[in-house]
Every structure is written in structure tokens, then in C-alpha cells.
Design a protein around this motif. Structure first.
Motif, short mmCIF file in Angstrom:
data_model
loop_
_atom_site.label_atom_id
_atom_site.label_comp_id
_atom_site.label_asym_id
_atom_site.label_seq_id
_atom_site.Cartn_x
_atom_site.Cartn_y
_atom_site.Cartn_z
N GLU A 53 54.12 -40.71 115.03
CA GLU A 53 54.48 -41.59 115.62
C GLU A 53 55.94 -40.17 116.57
OE1 GLU A 53 56.01 -45.23 114.55
OE2 GLU A 53 53.99 -45.27 114.19
N GLN A 56 54.10 -37.53 117.94
CA GLN A 56 53.30 -38.10 119.81
C GLN A 56 55.07 -38.08 120.46
OE1 GLN A 56 50.24 -38.58 120.52
NE2 GLN A 56 49.35 -37.73 118.78
N ARG A 57 55.76 -39.22 120.36
CA ARG A 57 56.92 -39.44 121.34
C ARG A 57 57.11 -37.47 121.89
NH1 ARG A 57 58.60 -43.02 117.49
NH2 ARG A 57 60.10 -41.84 116.30
N GLU A 60 54.35 -36.69 124.23
CA GLU A 60 54.31 -37.90 125.90
C GLU A 60 55.72 -37.18 126.25
OE1 GLU A 60 53.36 -40.24 127.71
OE2 GLU A 60 52.04 -39.68 125.91
N LYS A 61 56.71 -36.76 125.97
CA LYS A 61 58.03 -36.35 126.42
C LYS A 61 57.25 -35.37 127.24
CE LYS A 61 63.15 -36.21 126.14
NZ LYS A 61 63.49 -36.39 124.95
N ARG A 63 54.80 -33.83 128.23
CA ARG A 63 53.37 -33.70 129.24
C ARG A 63 54.65 -34.57 130.25
NH1 ARG A 63 50.74 -37.56 126.47
NH2 ARG A 63 49.78 -36.31 125.26
N GLU A 64 55.50 -35.87 130.30
CA GLU A 64 56.25 -36.19 131.52
C GLU A 64 56.91 -35.34 132.17
OE1 GLU A 64 58.52 -39.62 129.46
OE2 GLU A 64 56.59 -40.93 130.16
N GLN A 67 55.14 -32.95 134.06
CA GLN A 67 53.69 -33.87 134.62
C GLN A 67 55.29 -33.75 135.81
OE1 GLN A 67 52.75 -37.67 133.43
NE2 GLN A 67 50.99 -36.73 133.13
#
Length: 202
Positions: A53, A56-57, A60-61, A63-64, A67
């Protein structure tokens, strides 16, 4: 005999009890070990799940962030392209306006020149031809001057400097120099003259 048999039975009974206790103890130990292994396995699964987890966080961070950076760069590039388009458009408009103004200025200058030439031709046709200018093939293109001086130009006579004034000025300057001599100089001159006179007398 009977007593020995009872003693033996008692010993056997005790042995069975010990064996039974041992079996029970072994079962409890195995059960505890099994429970312990299951607990450790569960804890390992929970820990692994938490790590996944967390990973994944983080992903994701990242990736953000990526982006957002891409979107920011895209917006910046779009803004720059828009500014470039507007700048080129403005430069074209300014160049077109400058060209239009230059065209108007040339047309106005040509119009004024034509007006001046027409007036000059009318004036030259209205006034008689001046005798001091000979006819030439350029008379048709350019009008003759409106004024001609009949008296030719002569150089202005400048009198030479007076030499008598220069001589008078030189004498005055010599007198001033003599009057400005110091007493010591006069004294030395007198001594020199008197010495020369005494030498001549001898």
C-alpha cells in the motif's frame, strides 16, 4: 505374589498416565506452534500488505507529480506559442501599417512635387525668358530661375596694413621694456660703462 502384582499394575498405570500426559503436552505444543506460525504468517501478510500500500501511494504520488509537471509544461508551451503567434501578428500589422504610411508619404511627396512642378512651369511660361541663361535640352524638364543678377561678382578690396603704425608700436614697446628694468640691472650697466671708460683712458 498378590502384592507384587498390585505394585506392577500401579507402575503400569503410572506409566500410562505419564504417557498420556506426554501425549497431551505434545499436542498442546504442536497446537501452540501451529498457532504461532499462523500468527507470524498473518503478521507477515499484514506487513507485506502495508508495504505494498505504501509503495502504491508513492507510485501514485509520483504519477500525480509527473502528470502535473507535464500539464504545466503543456500549458507553458501553449502560452509561448500563443505569445509567438500574437507577436508575429503584431509585427505583421506594424509592418503593413509602416508600409501603408510609407506609401502614403511617397504619394503625398509625388503629389506635392507635381503641384510644385506645375506651378513652376506656369510661372516660367508666364514670365519672359532671362537673357543670361542659354537654352539647353533641360529647359523642358526644369524651369529657368526667376531671378538673374546682371552685375557680375567682384572681390572686396582689402587695404594693406600700415607699416608706420607697426614702427610706432615697436618704439613704444622698447620704451616700456627700458622703464621696467630693475635698479640692479641699471647699476651693473653703469659700472660696466665706467670701467670701459677708465680702460680707454689708460
Amino acid at each position: 505374589m498378590n502384592q507384587e502384582r498390585l505394585l506392577k499394575e500401579k507402575q503400569e498405570e503410572e506409566e500410562r498416565e505419564r504417557e498420556q500426559k506426554k501425549i497431551v503436552m505434545e499436542e498442546k505444543i504442536q497446537e501452540w506452534l501451529k498457532m504461532k506460525r499462523e500468527q507470524e504468517k498473518l503478521e507477515q501478510l499484514v506487513k507485506q500488505s502495508k508495504e505494498e500500500e505504501e509503495l502504491q501511494r508513492k507510485l501514485e504520488k509520483q504519477r500525480e507529480i509527473k502528470q502535473k509537471a507535464q500539464q504545466k509544461y503543456k500549458d507553458w508551451l501553449q502560452k509561448k506559442n500563443q505569445e509567438k503567434i500574437e507577436r508575429e501578428k503584431k509585427e505583421k500589422e506594424e509592418a503593413a501599417l509602416k508600409e501603408e504610411q510609407e506609401k502614403e508619404r511617397r504619394e503625398m511627396a509625388e503629389e506635392r512635387f507635381k503641384e510644385w512642378l506645375a506651378k513652376a512651369n506656369e510661372k516660367s511660361r508666364a514670365s519672359p525668358k532671362s537673357p543670361c541663361y542659354a537654352k539647353s535640352p533641360y529647359d523642358k524638364s526644369y524651369p529657368s530661375p526667376s531671378f538673374c543678377n546682371p552685375i557680375p561678382w567682384k572681390p572686396i578690396h582689402v587695404p594693406p596694413p600700415d607699416t608706420s603704425l607697426n614702427k610706432t608700436s615697436a618704439k613704444k614697446l622698447q620704451k616700456q621694456r627700458k622703464s621696467q628694468q630693475s635698479p640692479s640691472t641699471v647699476f651693473r650697466l653703469r659700472n660696466t660703462v665706467s670701467g670701459a671708460q677708465l680702460w680707454q683712458k689708460r
